[in-house]
Write a protein that holds these residues in place. Structure first.
Motif, PDB file in Angstrom:
ATOM      1  N   TYR A 122       0.842  -1.197   0.000  1.00 27.47           N
ATOM      2  CA  TYR A 122       0.000   0.000   0.000  1.00 27.47           C
ATOM      3  C   TYR A 122       0.874   1.242   0.000  1.00 27.47           C
ATOM      4  CZ  TYR A 122      -2.830  -3.863   1.491  1.00 27.47           C
ATOM      5  OH  TYR A 122      -3.412  -5.103   1.552  1.00 27.47           O
ATOM      6  N   PHE A 125       1.106   2.503   4.894  1.00 29.58           N
ATOM      7  CA  PHE A 125       1.051   1.240   5.612  1.00 29.58           C
ATOM      8  C   PHE A 125       1.658   1.467   6.991  1.00 29.58           C
ATOM      9  CE2 PHE A 125       5.570   0.090   5.259  1.00 29.58           C
ATOM     10  CZ  PHE A 125       5.971   0.954   4.247  1.00 29.58           C
ATOM     11  N   GLN A 127       4.066   0.171  10.322  1.00 25.64           N
ATOM     12  CA  GLN A 127       5.156  -0.697  10.776  1.00 25.64           C
ATOM     13  C   GLN A 127       5.289  -0.649  12.286  1.00 25.64           C
ATOM     14  OE1 GLN A 127       8.732   0.621   8.761  1.00 25.64           O
ATOM     15  NE2 GLN A 127       8.463  -0.886   7.134  1.00 25.64           N
ATOM     16  N   ARG A 259      19.230  -6.657   1.566  1.00 29.23           N
ATOM     17  CA  ARG A 259      18.064  -5.857   1.921  1.00 29.23           C
ATOM     18  C   ARG A 259      17.989  -4.620   1.039  1.00 29.23           C
ATOM     19  NH1 ARG A 259      14.402  -6.727   4.040  1.00 29.23           N
ATOM     20  NH2 ARG A 259      14.235  -4.958   5.421  1.00 29.23           N
ATOM     21  N   LEU A 261      17.430  -1.485   1.661  1.00 28.00           N
ATOM     22  CA  LEU A 261      17.942  -0.192   2.115  1.00 28.00           C
ATOM     23  C   LEU A 261      19.457  -0.331   2.291  1.00 28.00           C
ATOM     24  CD1 LEU A 261      15.169   0.271   4.847  1.00 28.00           C
ATOM     25  CD2 LEU A 261      15.019   0.824   2.419  1.00 28.00           C
ATOM     26  N   THR A 281       7.065 -11.027   2.631  1.00 33.45           N
ATOM     27  CA  THR A 281       7.985 -10.647   3.702  1.00 33.45           C
ATOM     28  C   THR A 281       7.220  -9.897   4.792  1.00 33.45           C
ATOM     29  OG1 THR A 281       9.685 -10.395   2.037  1.00 33.45           O
ATOM     30  CG2 THR A 281      10.214  -9.604   4.229  1.00 33.45           C
ATOM     31  N   LEU A 282       7.206 -10.501   5.980  1.00 34.09           N
ATOM     32  CA  LEU A 282       6.475  -9.910   7.098  1.00 34.09           C
ATOM     33  C   LEU A 282       7.335  -8.923   7.847  1.00 34.09           C
ATOM     34  CD1 LEU A 282       4.722 -12.892   8.879  1.00 34.09           C
ATOM     35  CD2 LEU A 282       3.645 -11.045   7.606  1.00 34.09           C
ATOM     36  N   ALA A 306      11.852  -4.036  11.209  1.00 32.66           N
ATOM     37  CA  ALA A 306      10.511  -3.461  11.073  1.00 32.66           C
ATOM     38  C   ALA A 306       9.583  -4.528  10.524  1.00 32.66           C
ATOM     39  CB  ALA A 306      10.532  -2.260  10.136  1.00 32.66           C
ATOM     40  N   ARG A 311       0.315  -6.680   6.490  1.00 31.26           N
ATOM     41  CA  ARG A 311       0.558  -8.073   6.083  1.00 31.26           C
ATOM     42  C   ARG A 311       0.223  -9.034   7.218  1.00 31.26           C
ATOM     43  NH1 ARG A 311       5.951  -7.402   2.196  1.00 31.26           N
ATOM     44  NH2 ARG A 311       5.017  -5.686   1.005  1.00 31.26           N
TER      45      ARG A 311
HETATM   46  P1  ATP Z   1       9.237  -5.563   0.013  1.00 33.11           P
HETATM   47  O1  ATP Z   1      10.395  -6.345  -0.490  1.00 33.11           O
HETATM   48  O2  ATP Z   1       7.999  -6.384   0.222  1.00 33.11           O
HETATM   49  O3  ATP Z   1       8.991  -4.321  -0.794  1.00 33.11           O
HETATM   50  P2  ATP Z   1      10.841  -4.010   1.797  1.00 33.11           P
HETATM   51  O4  ATP Z   1      12.146  -4.691   1.791  1.00 33.11           O
HETATM   52  O5  ATP Z   1      10.666  -2.803   0.961  1.00 33.11           O
HETATM   53  O6  ATP Z   1       9.651  -5.059   1.460  1.00 33.11           O
HETATM   54  P3  ATP Z   1      11.196  -2.973   4.462  1.00 33.11           P
HETATM   55  O7  ATP Z   1      11.601  -1.638   4.009  1.00 33.11           O
HETATM   56  O8  ATP Z   1      12.208  -3.875   5.024  1.00 33.11           O
HETATM   57  O9  ATP Z   1      10.393  -3.720   3.283  1.00 33.11           O
HETATM   58  O10 ATP Z   1       9.966  -2.851   5.486  1.00 33.11           O
HETATM   59  C1  ATP Z   1       9.705  -3.831   6.475  1.00 33.11           C
HETATM   60  C2  ATP Z   1       8.336  -4.438   6.309  1.00 33.11           C
HETATM   61  O11 ATP Z   1       7.344  -3.456   6.080  1.00 33.11           O
HETATM   62  C3  ATP Z   1       8.186  -5.354   5.116  1.00 33.11           C
HETATM   63  O12 ATP Z   1       8.701  -6.622   5.402  1.00 33.11           O
HETATM   64  C4  ATP Z   1       6.697  -5.377   4.913  1.00 33.11           C
HETATM   65  O13 ATP Z   1       6.078  -6.276   5.819  1.00 33.11           O
HETATM   66  C5  ATP Z   1       6.306  -3.978   5.262  1.00 33.11           C
HETATM   67  N1  ATP Z   1       6.148  -3.159   4.046  1.00 33.11           N
HETATM   68  C6  ATP Z   1       7.105  -2.554   3.308  1.00 33.11           C
HETATM   69  N2  ATP Z   1       6.566  -1.869   2.290  1.00 33.11           N
HETATM   70  C7  ATP Z   1       5.219  -2.022   2.396  1.00 33.11           C
HETATM   71  C8  ATP Z   1       4.096  -1.534   1.646  1.00 33.11           C
HETATM   72  N3  ATP Z   1       4.249  -0.732   0.603  1.00 33.11           N
HETATM   73  N4  ATP Z   1       2.849  -1.921   2.055  1.00 33.11           N
HETATM   74  C9  ATP Z   1       2.671  -2.718   3.117  1.00 33.11           C
HETATM   75  N5  ATP Z   1       3.684  -3.194   3.862  1.00 33.11           N
HETATM   76  C10 ATP Z   1       4.950  -2.860   3.509  1.00 33.11           C
END
Ligand code: ATP
Ligand code: MG
Length: 423
Positions: A122, A125, A127, A259, A261, A281-282, A306, A311
């Motif tokens: 979304y 969202f 965290q 990852r 970031l 990924t939770l 985070a 999810r």
């Molecule tokens: P993804 O690979 O799914 O895009 P990410 O590596 O960008 O995840 P992080 O920045 O590590 O995600 O954020 C930690 C957690 O936040 C993710 O594991 C996911 O559960 C949640 N998350 C990240 N982006 C979103 C989003 N756009 N909508 C809903 N939940 C999110």
């Protein structure tokens, strides 16, 4: 007629029907993190754009194309936070929380990323995040993983998640690996899509994150970071695995795990579920020992994670783990003109005597039957009935909505009876 104004795409309302489940998840999380002694922080949703550029890295998906950035009326470049770590580090430095101290912090709140909305993804969202400063051992990395495992257990989803861990080493290791990687991908440049070609020059490690199945085919033979790991990072990962084994937490070491970031080093981990399809990924986290210094603070090691609450909620729904307590215990039903005033006075008195009891007055009139139907609908287990007879005698009928039993009590004594029930 005026046109209806809709919510922004990818940003949804949490309606009364859904809020109890959200509350339950948040309560579980807050209770658990409390039992580990961590402290809550509340930081702004808006920060200077520059903070995220410097912390997350210019050549990441988040900074390149997912940030909600704008200029305010004073022409300051600001951004709705896409994640919580950068702001947390900024706040810790600015408020001198890191000066010769360790900190174990957590936060819950909305994050914003301009992504393509889909199930589990979304634009707004939420965290739950944890950030620990000033501890450099693998023991604290293990504790963070144990905290997340504890949350899965308490929510009843522990059988449906798996843990992947990896070490991405130090900055120097990644530099060496990067040179080898660029030379490998240059030899296979025909297989790369435009996005990956661009990443080749900006951030080749990100090619491992590609969703393009053709590119994925050449990843298998690419030089692996683990071949370049320094001794310190190797030992750190071995240490982490030892603690996880001792805690009985199953994991796989996935040498391909990187990852999104840029700030991570050494430990990285992800909790993944197969119940949600591609948004699996939770929770993700890892060490970021250089970030504090990179943002102008005194060099301080750090580790955090985070988890995405949307999810988690989706998963609970999928697994039909959505049982929540109804939000009303007692529903007060009235018949006749004078009983409304008494019914509201009774509610005030009961709330005073039994602060934990959730009491709802019926306000919209109608037949006795209609009122009791409403009591059922809001999930009350008891109806208090005030008719003309009860008003005259200062009594109240207590109807058990589960077994239908009815008893009469004086209005001044009924709290005692209800107290027994709520115990
Ligand atoms: P993804 O690979 O799914 O895009 P990410 O590596 O960008 O995840 P992080 O920045 O590590 O995600 O954020 C930690 C957690 O936040 C993710 O594991 C996911 O559960 C949640 N998350 C990240 N982006 C979103 C989003 N756009 N909508 C809903 N939940 C999110
Ligand atoms: Mg993402």
């Amino acid at each position: 007629m005026e046109k209806i104004i809709q919510a922004v795409r990818g940003m949804s309302d949490c309606l009364p029907e859904e809020c109890p489940l959200w509350r339950k998840v948040e309560d579980v999380i807050k209770n658990i993190i409390g039992t580990y002694g961590y402290s809550e922080v509340r930081i702004p949703i808006v920060e200077r754009t520059h903070l995220f550029r410097r912390a997350i890295g210019e050549v990441t998906d988040v900074v390149e194309k997912e940030m909600y950035s704008f200029r305010d009326l004073n022409s300051e470049n600001l951004t709705l936070r896409p994640e919580g770590t950068a702001g947390c580090v900024r706040a810790a430095i600015e408020n001198s929380l890191l000066y010769n101290q360790e900190q174990r912090l957590w936060y819950i709140g909305p994050m914003f990323r301009y992504e393509r909305p889909q199930k589990g993804r979304y634009r707004q969202f939420h965290q739950f995040g944890v950030e620990v400063f000033g501890l450099n051992g693998p023991n604290i990395d293990a504790e963070l993983i144990m905290i997340s495992a504890h949350i899965w257990r308490e929510l009843g989803i522990d059988k449906h998640v798996r843990l992947e861990v990896n070490s991405i080493g130090s900055l120097e290791v990644r530099k060496k690996h990067r040179i080898a990687l660029v030379s490998y991908f240059k030899r296979h440049v025909d297989m790369l899509d435009e996005d990956c070609k661009r990443r080749l020059h900006t951030n080749p490690l990100r090619i491992f994150d590609t969703k393009n199945t053709d590119v994925q085919k050449i990843l298998g033979d690419a030089p692996c970071l683990s071949e370049y790991l320094d001794e310190g990072s190797k030992q750190h990962l071995i240490g982490l695995c030892k603690f996880l084994d001792a805690a009985g937490i199953a994991y796989t070491v996935n040498e391909r795990l990187v990852r999104g970031l840029n700030y991570y080093n050494r430990t990285v981990f992800e909790w993944i579920t197969d119940t949600l399809g591609s948004q699996g990924t939770l929770c993700g986290g890892g060490r970021y020992d250089n970030l504090v210094e990179q943002l102008g603070g005194k060099s301080t090691c750090a580790v955090g994670f985070a988890m995405g609450l949307e999810r988690l909620i989706l998963m609970l729904k999928k697994l039909e783990l959505t049982q929540v307590c109804p939000s009303v215990d007692v529903y007060i039903v009235t018949i006749g003109e004078d009983s409304m005033v008494v019914s509201m006075q009774l509610a005030v008195q009961l709330r005073k005597e039994l602060p934990a009891l959730r009491i709802m007055n019926h306000f919209s009139g109608g037949s006795f039957k209609k009122q009791l139907k409403r009591a059922d609908k809001v999930g009350a287990t008891i109806a208090l009935i005030l008719g003309e007879e009860e008003i005259k005698k200062e009594t109240v009928v207590v109807k058990d909505l589960i077994n239908g039993a009815q008893n009469i009590y004086s209005q001044s004594e009924v709290a005692k009876y209800l107290a027994k029930l709520s115990r």
